[in-house]
Design a protein around this motif. Structure first.
Motif, PDB file in Angstrom:
ATOM      1  N   LEU A 126       0.824  -1.210   0.000  1.00  0.00           N
ATOM      2  CA  LEU A 126       0.000   0.000   0.000  1.00  0.00           C
ATOM      3  C   LEU A 126       0.859   1.261   0.000  1.00  0.00           C
ATOM      4  CD1 LEU A 126      -2.822  -0.854   2.590  1.00  0.00           C
ATOM      5  CD2 LEU A 126      -2.765  -1.275   0.121  1.00  0.00           C
ATOM      6  N   GLY A 127       1.866   1.284   0.889  1.00  0.00           N
ATOM      7  CA  GLY A 127       2.736   2.460   0.972  1.00  0.00           C
ATOM      8  C   GLY A 127       3.470   2.730  -0.324  1.00  0.00           C
ATOM      9  N   TRP A 128       3.987   1.661  -0.942  1.00  0.00           N
ATOM     10  CA  TRP A 128       4.752   1.842  -2.173  1.00  0.00           C
ATOM     11  C   TRP A 128       3.869   2.163  -3.373  1.00  0.00           C
ATOM     12  CZ3 TRP A 128       9.333   3.080  -3.849  1.00  0.00           C
ATOM     13  CH2 TRP A 128      10.363   3.074  -2.907  1.00  0.00           C
ATOM     14  N   ASN A 129       2.624   1.766  -3.305  1.00  0.00           N
ATOM     15  CA  ASN A 129       1.701   2.202  -4.349  1.00  0.00           C
ATOM     16  C   ASN A 129       1.635   3.721  -4.379  1.00  0.00           C
ATOM     17  OD1 ASN A 129      -1.391   3.202  -4.708  1.00  0.00           O
ATOM     18  ND2 ASN A 129      -0.900   1.604  -6.177  1.00  0.00           N
ATOM     19  N   TYR A 130       1.560   4.331  -3.190  1.00  0.00           N
ATOM     20  CA  TYR A 130       1.487   5.801  -3.112  1.00  0.00           C
ATOM     21  C   TYR A 130       2.797   6.444  -3.548  1.00  0.00           C
ATOM     22  CZ  TYR A 130       1.138  10.508  -1.211  1.00  0.00           C
ATOM     23  OH  TYR A 130       1.146  11.874  -1.086  1.00  0.00           O
ATOM     24  N   TYR A 131       3.937   5.888  -3.136  1.00  0.00           N
ATOM     25  CA  TYR A 131       5.233   6.455  -3.528  1.00  0.00           C
ATOM     26  C   TYR A 131       5.382   6.479  -5.050  1.00  0.00           C
ATOM     27  CZ  TYR A 131       6.780   5.839   1.345  1.00  0.00           C
ATOM     28  OH  TYR A 131       6.920   5.894   2.708  1.00  0.00           O
ATOM     29  N   GLY A 132       5.086   5.339  -5.667  1.00  0.00           N
ATOM     30  CA  GLY A 132       5.206   5.261  -7.118  1.00  0.00           C
ATOM     31  C   GLY A 132       4.242   6.199  -7.820  1.00  0.00           C
ATOM     32  N   GLU A 133       3.055   6.348  -7.230  1.00  0.00           N
ATOM     33  CA  GLU A 133       2.041   7.247  -7.792  1.00  0.00           C
ATOM     34  C   GLU A 133       2.535   8.693  -7.819  1.00  0.00           C
ATOM     35  OE1 GLU A 133      -1.942   8.893  -5.822  1.00  0.00           O
ATOM     36  OE2 GLU A 133      -2.102   6.771  -6.364  1.00  0.00           O
ATOM     37  N   ARG A 134       3.178   9.120  -6.734  1.00  0.00           N
ATOM     38  CA  ARG A 134       3.703  10.491  -6.677  1.00  0.00           C
ATOM     39  C   ARG A 134       4.847  10.673  -7.686  1.00  0.00           C
ATOM     40  NH1 ARG A 134       0.836  14.226  -5.787  1.00  0.00           N
ATOM     41  NH2 ARG A 134      -0.618  12.695  -6.548  1.00  0.00           N
ATOM     42  N   CYS A 135       5.640   9.621  -7.867  1.00  0.00           N
ATOM     43  CA  CYS A 135       6.746   9.701  -8.837  1.00  0.00           C
ATOM     44  C   CYS A 135       6.212   9.804 -10.262  1.00  0.00           C
ATOM     45  CB  CYS A 135       7.664   8.485  -8.707  1.00  0.00           C
ATOM     46  SG  CYS A 135       8.689   8.487  -7.224  1.00  0.00           S
ATOM     47  N   ILE A 136       5.181   9.020 -10.566  1.00  0.00           N
ATOM     48  CA  ILE A 136       4.625   9.061 -11.921  1.00  0.00           C
ATOM     49  C   ILE A 136       3.938  10.399 -12.169  1.00  0.00           C
ATOM     50  CG2 ILE A 136       2.268   8.144 -11.637  1.00  0.00           C
ATOM     51  CD1 ILE A 136       4.736   6.844 -14.229  1.00  0.00           C
ATOM     52  N   ALA A 137       3.306  10.972 -11.118  1.00  0.00           N
ATOM     53  CA  ALA A 137       2.664  12.277 -11.264  1.00  0.00           C
ATOM     54  C   ALA A 137       3.700  13.351 -11.564  1.00  0.00           C
ATOM     55  CB  ALA A 137       1.882  12.625  -9.999  1.00  0.00           C
ATOM     56  N   TYR A 138       4.886  13.220 -10.971  1.00  0.00           N
ATOM     57  CA  TYR A 138       5.966  14.180 -11.249  1.00  0.00           C
ATOM     58  C   TYR A 138       6.439  14.051 -12.695  1.00  0.00           C
ATOM     59  CZ  TYR A 138      10.467  16.563 -11.088  1.00  0.00           C
ATOM     60  OH  TYR A 138      11.533  17.399 -11.355  1.00  0.00           O
ATOM     61  N   LEU A 139       6.527  12.814 -13.172  1.00  0.00           N
ATOM     62  CA  LEU A 139       7.074  12.569 -14.509  1.00  0.00           C
ATOM     63  C   LEU A 139       6.102  12.957 -15.625  1.00  0.00           C
ATOM     64  CD1 LEU A 139       8.756   9.089 -13.909  1.00  0.00           C
ATOM     65  CD2 LEU A 139       9.932  11.264 -14.271  1.00  0.00           C
ATOM     66  N   VAL A 140       4.820  12.584 -15.497  1.00  0.00           N
ATOM     67  CA  VAL A 140       3.885  12.782 -16.614  1.00  0.00           C
ATOM     68  C   VAL A 140       2.643  13.572 -16.229  1.00  0.00           C
ATOM     69  CG1 VAL A 140       4.671  10.657 -17.727  1.00  0.00           C
ATOM     70  CG2 VAL A 140       2.672  10.574 -16.221  1.00  0.00           C
ATOM     71  N   GLY A 141       2.518  13.964 -14.978  1.00  0.00           N
ATOM     72  CA  GLY A 141       1.336  14.703 -14.539  1.00  0.00           C
ATOM     73  C   GLY A 141       0.290  13.778 -13.935  1.00  0.00           C
ATOM     74  N   VAL A 142      -0.762  14.364 -13.381  1.00  0.00           N
ATOM     75  CA  VAL A 142      -1.786  13.588 -12.668  1.00  0.00           C
ATOM     76  C   VAL A 142      -2.546  12.642 -13.590  1.00  0.00           C
ATOM     77  CG1 VAL A 142      -2.057  15.292 -10.834  1.00  0.00           C
ATOM     78  CG2 VAL A 142      -3.455  15.486 -12.903  1.00  0.00           C
ATOM     79  N   LYS A 143      -2.490  12.884 -14.903  1.00  0.00           N
ATOM     80  CA  LYS A 143      -3.180  11.998 -15.852  1.00  0.00           C
ATOM     81  C   LYS A 143      -2.587  10.584 -15.832  1.00  0.00           C
ATOM     82  CE  LYS A 143      -0.309  13.298 -19.868  1.00  0.00           C
ATOM     83  NZ  LYS A 143       0.585  14.224 -19.143  1.00  0.00           N
ATOM     84  N   GLY A 144      -1.368  10.465 -15.331  1.00  0.00           N
ATOM     85  CA  GLY A 144      -0.722   9.154 -15.303  1.00  0.00           C
ATOM     86  C   GLY A 144      -1.054   8.314 -14.077  1.00  0.00           C
ATOM     87  N   ILE A 145      -1.793   8.894 -13.112  1.00  0.00           N
ATOM     88  CA  ILE A 145      -2.035   8.200 -11.842  1.00  0.00           C
ATOM     89  C   ILE A 145      -2.874   6.940 -12.013  1.00  0.00           C
ATOM     90  CG2 ILE A 145      -3.185   8.379  -9.597  1.00  0.00           C
ATOM     91  CD1 ILE A 145      -2.214  11.263  -9.420  1.00  0.00           C
ATOM     92  N   MET A 146      -4.011   7.031 -12.698  1.00  0.00           N
ATOM     93  CA  MET A 146      -4.877   5.860 -12.826  1.00  0.00           C
ATOM     94  C   MET A 146      -4.238   4.746 -13.664  1.00  0.00           C
ATOM     95  SD  MET A 146      -7.452   4.421 -11.637  1.00  0.00           S
ATOM     96  CE  MET A 146      -8.229   5.797 -10.773  1.00  0.00           C
ATOM     97  N   PRO A 147      -3.607   5.057 -14.819  1.00  0.00           N
ATOM     98  CA  PRO A 147      -2.903   3.983 -15.537  1.00  0.00           C
ATOM     99  C   PRO A 147      -1.817   3.334 -14.673  1.00  0.00           C
ATOM    100  CG  PRO A 147      -3.172   5.886 -16.959  1.00  0.00           C
ATOM    101  CD  PRO A 147      -3.621   6.312 -15.596  1.00  0.00           C
ATOM    102  N   TYR A 148      -1.111   4.156 -13.874  1.00  0.00           N
ATOM    103  CA  TYR A 148      -0.092   3.616 -12.973  1.00  0.00           C
ATOM    104  C   TYR A 148      -0.710   2.622 -11.994  1.00  0.00           C
ATOM    105  CZ  TYR A 148       2.556   3.341  -8.656  1.00  0.00           C
ATOM    106  OH  TYR A 148       3.166   2.868  -7.525  1.00  0.00           O
ATOM    107  N   ARG A 149      -1.846   2.994 -11.383  1.00  0.00           N
ATOM    108  CA  ARG A 149      -2.496   2.113 -10.403  1.00  0.00           C
ATOM    109  C   ARG A 149      -2.888   0.781 -11.027  1.00  0.00           C
ATOM    110  NH1 ARG A 149      -6.611   6.459  -7.450  1.00  0.00           N
ATOM    111  NH2 ARG A 149      -5.012   7.613  -6.278  1.00  0.00           N
ATOM    112  N   ILE A 150      -3.368   0.839 -12.258  1.00  0.00           N
ATOM    113  CA  ILE A 150      -3.781  -0.395 -12.944  1.00  0.00           C
ATOM    114  C   ILE A 150      -2.579  -1.309 -13.181  1.00  0.00           C
ATOM    115  CG2 ILE A 150      -4.713  -1.317 -15.112  1.00  0.00           C
ATOM    116  CD1 ILE A 150      -6.469   1.266 -15.204  1.00  0.00           C
ATOM    117  N   VAL A 151      -1.470  -0.740 -13.666  1.00  0.00           N
ATOM    118  CA  VAL A 151      -0.251  -1.534 -13.895  1.00  0.00           C
ATOM    119  C   VAL A 151       0.261  -2.108 -12.575  1.00  0.00           C
ATOM    120  CG1 VAL A 151       2.158  -1.442 -14.644  1.00  0.00           C
ATOM    121  CG2 VAL A 151       0.403  -0.237 -15.957  1.00  0.00           C
TER     122      VAL A 151
END
Length: 461
Positions: A365-390
């Motif tokens: 759970l914790g690392w899901n959030y960490y990775g989510e914040r990293c992906i948001a930095y890289l591609v913006g908030v639009k990348g959050i849901m695709p990241y969660r699915i992967v």
């Protein structure tokens, strides 16, 4: 890529340069902050429950700590310690202690900088962590370093600490303890992870703040119970840990023997895997804490390393050394399971199954959030849901990857993530010192004012 090639890459990344950078950063911060992890630890522990929680932020300091602990208190405390001792001998536990002691200063600096340089994303959520204090603290010209950190942060979430290592540990111990088939456990775990992580930080923080304290208390009670049963062997185990840290450990049984460098490398690498000091992960959630004082959250963050390694990893290490099972042919969860069965022959597997499952689940759970914040930095908030699915798909796959490959991959991406963060911590150490002085000047003034008010009130009475 075969295992031998991965081992070669792992040995190169976790060679003397990274070990020196990791420990050296901790030493520099320890000196510059005047042994803050020793002299300010009582205040830090008090702040866990007594932080003011005033200021901008998404969650209170306690939930931020629990979410960080959710990510750190995991398989590293059980399986990671087992693999370290199995590969490096008892001396690996000592080097975990060294890495944790200086790592407390590192974790303090990370938490402090996370709050200092945090910002708000397009969804209105707090965004912070190394990628932000690299770019906003060191300057725009260092943005490539921030991008590198965020990129490897996603890889750690996908292939390192976040999924494979945790899922594999859960299905292994569940099969050992209950004979539940691996696909069933993997399917159930995937569904539960999906249900919690889709809700984002608030959902993760609520779950972590309930599960983390309970799971830590249960595991500490069980391991202390083991040490009470074998209390006569505790002094000898401690002596063996210290001695083996500075002398090669001879081969015994299934243990192939280990040099001091092997013990050091395994102890530091597994220690970092467990407490994540210097890795740059914990400041991502520390940034979301409701506080106006960066140093205050730094102190709260610092307790995470103390709880994770100085307490929990030490207890696991003592159990393994006293049991003698580390010299056998088994490794990972099976090794810790064998050790626990010496004290709890009937219930040992079930106790470890519950503890490890909770530890590993909250880490996911914790690392899901960490990775989510990293992906948001890289591609913006639009990348959050695709990241969660992967991420959820990878959780489902993690049960079917081999243990040796998992830990090598985890080590490699951990090391690559840590490097840009450690560079930033050294570069911004003066900022950390300044924030620390400002906070403790405020605390001193506040305490003086409160004392003066008390004196006046007492006089009026």
């Amino acid at each position: 890529m075969n295992v031998d090639m991965l081992n070669a890459v792992d040995s190169f990344i976790w060679g003397p340069p990274l070990l020196l950078l990791l420990i050296g950063t901790g030493i520099i911060l320890t000196v510059r902050l005047s042994l803050i992890q020793l002299f300010r630890l009582p205040r830090a522990l008090k702040l866990i429950f007594a932080a003011e929680n005033r200021g901008d932020g998404d969650i209170d300091s306690f939930k931020a700590l629990c979410t960080a602990l959710a990510a750190t208190v995991g398989t590293g405390n059980i399986v990671g310690v087992a693999t370290a001792v199995h590969a490096g001998g008892p001396g690996a536990v000592f080097w975990m202690w060294v890495a944790a002691f200086v790592g407390m200063a590192t974790k303090y600096a990370e938490g402090c900088l996370a709050v200092k340089y945090r910002t708000v994303d397009k969804n209105g959520d707090i965004a912070g962590g190394p990628m932000y204090y690299i770019e906003r603290g060191l300057g725009k010209k260092f943005k490539p370093l921030a991008v590198i950190f965020a990129f490897f942060g996603v890889l750690v979430a996908f292939f390192g600490i976040g999924t494979f290592a945790q899922v594999n540990a859960i299905v292994e111990i569940t099969q050992l303890a209950t004979d539940i088939p691996v696909p069933y456990t993997a399917a159930a775990l995937t569904l539960v992870v999906a249900a919690v992580t889709i809700g984002g930080l608030q959902s993760i923080a609520r779950t972590a703040s309930k599960v983390v304290p309970a799971m830590a208390a249960i595991y500490i009670a069980v391991t202390v119970g083991f040490l009470v049963i074998f209390r006569a062997q505790v002094p000898a185990a401690l002596a063996e840990i210290v001695t083996a840290a500075f002398t090669p450990t001879a081969a015994a049984g299934g243990f192939l023997g280990a040099t001091v460098l092997v013990a050091m490398r395994n102890g530091v690498a597994r220690g970092v895997f467990s407490n994540e000091s210097g890795l740059g992960s914990a400041p991502i959630v520390a940034a979301a804490a409701k506080t106006k004082w960066p140093a205050e959250q730094g102190l709260v963050s610092m307790t995470g390393t103390f709880i994770d390694t100085i307490i929990i990893c030490t207890l696991t290490g003592l159990v393994l050394v006293i049991s003698g099972s580390w010299t056998g042919d088994v490794n990972g969860a099976a090794l810790t399971n064998m050790a626990f069965q010496q004290a709890y022959p009937q219930m040992g597997s079930l106790i470890l199954c519950v503890g490890l499952t909770l530890f590993a689940f909250t880490t996911i759970l914790g690392w899901n959030y960490y990775g989510e914040r990293c992906i948001a930095y890289l591609v913006g908030v639009k990348g959050i849901m695709p990241y969660r699915i992967v991420f959820i798909i990878l959780v489902a796959c993690g049960a079917f990857v081999k243990l040796d490959v998992i830990w090598i991959l985890a080590d490699i991406v951990n090391g690559l993530m840590a490097i840009p963060n450690l560079i930033a911590l050294i570069g911004l150490s003066s900022v950390v010192v300044a924030e620390t002085k400002a906070y403790f000047a405020y605390i001193k003034e506040k305490e003086t004012t409160e004392q003066d008010i008390k004196v006046v009130t007492d006089a009026e009475r």
